[in-house]
Scaffold this active site. Sequence first.
Site: not given
Length: 296
Positions: A60, A62, A64, A137, A205, A263
Site C-alpha cells: 500500500h 503509506h 513507510d 487497513h 498492515d 514491522h
Amino acid sequence: MKLTTLGTSCMFPTKKRSQPAMLLFHEGVNLLFDAGEGVQRQLRLAGISPMSINHVFITHWHGDHSLGVAGLINCFSGNRRTEDLHIYGPRGTSERVKHLVSAFDFKKTFRIRVHEVKGGEAARIKDLTVSALRVRHGGHCLAYRVKEDDKRRINLDYTKKFGLTQHPLLGKLQRGEDIEYKGKKITVEKGTYLKPGRVFCYVTDTSYFPELVSFCDRADLLLCESTYLSSDEARTGDRQHLTAEQAGMLARDAGVKKLVLTHFSQKYINSKPFVKEAGKFFDNVVAAKDFMTIEF
Ligand SMILES: [Zn+2]
Ligand SMILES: [Zn+2]
C-alpha cells in the site's frame, strides 16, 4: 527460496531498523516486497545490486512502504536501465507512479509497467505465481502469497522395478506422459509423484480477519507484521495493525511452517517479548532484524 529482510521497522526508521522492504530470491529472480525509504542503500549493504530488481510489489502507499520507489527509479534512470520495471500494487498505483515520475527529473531510459491488483492472481514470473488479498487497513492494502509450481519427480523405487533408473524415456515420464519400456507400460500416476512448491506469504498492515487464515494456508514461511504487543491492543484497534499474539494465532490456524515477525513500532527497543507472545500459540517463530536471511 531465500528471504532477505531489508527493513523491519514501521512508520519511523530507527538506528537499527529501516522502513519495510523484503527481498525474495528464487532461481535467479529477485522480487522486492515494499520499498520503504532507504531501500537502495539497504540493498547495497546486503550486497544486492538494485539493478537486479525487475519486480516491485507494493502492499500500500503509506510512506513507510513506498517512499523508496522514487529512489529506485532515480537509481535505474541514473544507470540508464533499459529493462522494463514492473510495479504491482493496489488500486491507485498507476496514478501514484505517474505523479512520482513527473515529480522528479528522471531520464526515461526504461519503461515502467504498472499492474493494479484487486485480489487473486497478481503475477506469473517463471515458475512462481504471486497472488494478492485485499486486507483491512483503511485505504487499499494487499497481502501477497508467492507459490512455486509443484514439480513432477520420478518415483525411482517404482521405475527401478522395470530396470529404469537413467534413460531419456524418464524425461518423457517427468513431462507427464505415460511411457513403454521393453513392452511394459509405466504410467505417470505410478511412475511419478508431485513435489509441492514452496509458499511464501507476506502479511502487513491489517487488522485481523478470518480470510487471512486460508490465504496463508500451509505457507513454508509467513512474514507477518506485529506492530504492537497485545497489551497495547486498545491502540491497535484504531490503527489497523496486528499484535504478536494475533500473528502467532494466524500462523497456528493457517498451519504454516515458520513465522517471522516484522514491522515493529519504534516504541519497542526489544523484540523478545514479541517472540514470547507469539510463541504462546506457535513454536517456530523469530523476530526479524534488518539483513536477516532465511532459506526455505
Ligand atoms: Zn506500515
Ligand atoms: Zn500502513
